[in-house]
Write a protein that holds these residues in place. Structure first.
Motif, mmCIF file in Angstrom:
data_model
loop_
_atom_site.group_PDB
_atom_site.id
_atom_site.type_symbol
_atom_site.label_atom_id
_atom_site.label_comp_id
_atom_site.label_asym_id
_atom_site.label_seq_id
_atom_site.Cartn_x
_atom_site.Cartn_y
_atom_site.Cartn_z
ATOM 1 N N UNK A 1 20.582 -45.697 19.115
ATOM 2 C CA UNK A 1 20.509 -46.682 18.052
ATOM 3 C C UNK A 1 21.357 -47.890 18.450
ATOM 4 N N UNK A 2 20.847 -49.098 18.259
ATOM 5 C CA UNK A 2 21.580 -50.304 18.617
ATOM 6 C C UNK A 2 22.725 -50.527 17.640
ATOM 7 N N UNK A 3 23.613 -51.426 17.997
ATOM 8 C CA UNK A 3 24.754 -51.746 17.148
ATOM 9 C C UNK A 3 24.270 -52.356 15.842
ATOM 10 N N UNK A 4 24.896 -51.950 14.751
ATOM 11 C CA UNK A 4 24.555 -52.485 13.442
ATOM 12 C C UNK A 4 25.615 -53.490 13.011
ATOM 13 N N UNK A 5 25.170 -54.540 12.322
ATOM 14 C CA UNK A 5 26.064 -55.580 11.831
ATOM 15 C C UNK A 5 25.907 -55.672 10.324
ATOM 16 N N UNK A 6 27.024 -55.646 9.616
ATOM 17 C CA UNK A 6 27.009 -55.741 8.154
ATOM 18 C C UNK A 6 26.658 -57.173 7.744
ATOM 19 N N UNK A 7 25.600 -57.322 6.941
ATOM 20 C CA UNK A 7 25.162 -58.651 6.504
ATOM 21 C C UNK A 7 25.284 -58.848 5.003
ATOM 22 N N UNK A 81 23.229 -53.283 6.498
ATOM 23 C CA UNK A 81 23.322 -53.606 7.916
ATOM 24 C C UNK A 81 21.953 -53.913 8.506
ATOM 25 N N UNK A 82 21.968 -54.670 9.611
ATOM 26 C CA UNK A 82 20.771 -54.886 10.419
ATOM 27 C C UNK A 82 21.142 -54.635 11.870
ATOM 28 N N UNK A 83 20.139 -54.350 12.686
ATOM 29 C CA UNK A 83 20.365 -54.174 14.117
ATOM 30 C C UNK A 83 20.816 -55.496 14.717
ATOM 31 N N UNK A 84 21.766 -55.460 15.616
ATOM 32 C CA UNK A 84 22.357 -56.661 16.224
ATOM 33 C C UNK A 84 21.294 -57.575 16.811
ATOM 34 N N UNK A 85 20.271 -57.004 17.433
ATOM 35 C CA UNK A 85 19.254 -57.841 18.092
ATOM 36 C C UNK A 85 18.382 -58.619 17.109
ATOM 37 N N UNK A 86 18.411 -58.283 15.827
ATOM 38 C CA UNK A 86 17.635 -59.038 14.836
ATOM 39 C C UNK A 86 18.332 -60.329 14.413
ATOM 40 N N UNK A 97 31.699 -61.703 13.836
ATOM 41 C CA UNK A 97 32.963 -60.967 13.707
ATOM 42 C C UNK A 97 32.921 -59.680 14.518
ATOM 43 N N UNK A 98 31.809 -58.993 14.462
ATOM 44 C CA UNK A 98 31.688 -57.713 15.162
ATOM 45 C C UNK A 98 31.894 -57.852 16.670
#
Length: 183
Positions: A1-7, A81-86, A97-98
């Protein structure tokens, strides 16, 4: 699973038809609608924004499948969260920040200070929190003067400590009464 970023973070229920307050962490608050399904931190629950409108300092949003106040109340506090690549690419001197959390913090001379623990914003601008090698964490303005260099490839940030921190003198601390010999 790719890195997730809180949005975003879901807040309190708003009204009786399943709407919630939605606190977004994106430059454009409505960008959360363009990322597709948003994920809970564990990645097991998905949320799709059905409607969103601007309020004072947040959005009022509904999610597909959430139609009652009771259902909306159960969502309070969930981070989305969303996947970092999105996420869109950043401009020069712009960072997620991440991407900064965990970087080594060094002085301009290359002396280690610690690691970036977090980036905060309490309303007056971004603050970088450094966990030093020893002692309490440092909260510093995330400005070009204090953080003149961010090098993601090398995994470090350069910190120019303000003089108030660098040369703090216990005898000159505010609130200490002066003695007659100090005059």
């Amino acid at each position: 699973m790719s890195a997730l970023v809180c949005v975003a973070r879901i807040g309190a229920a708003h009204g009786v038809r399943g709407a919630v307050k939605l606190w977004t962490f994106t430059e454009d608050p409505f960008a959360v609608r363009r990322y597709g399904p948003l994920l809970a931190k564990d990645g097991k629950r998905q949320f799709e924004v059905a409607t969103a409108r601007e309020a004072k300092d947040h959005l009022v949003a509904t999610f597909k499948g959430v139609t009652t106040r009771d259902e909306a109340e159960r969502l309070n506090g969930i981070e989305l969260y969303v996947a970092r690549e999105k996420l869109p690419a950043t401009d020069q001197d712009e960072y997620y920040h991440t991407d900064l959390i965990g970087l080594a913090a060094v002085t301009a001379d290359g002396e280690p200070l610690g690691r970036v623990l977090a980036i905060h914003n309490f309303g007056a601008g971004d603050i970088i929190e450094i966990a030093p090698l020893k002692g309490p964490t440092m909260l510093l303005p995330f400005s070009n003067a204090v953080v003149p260099e961010v090098d993601l490839k090398s995994g470090r940030v350069v910190i120019a400590l303000p003089q108030e921190i660098e040369g703090e003198d216990e005898d000159a601390s505010p609130g200490r009464p002066r003695e007659s010999g100090d005059l």
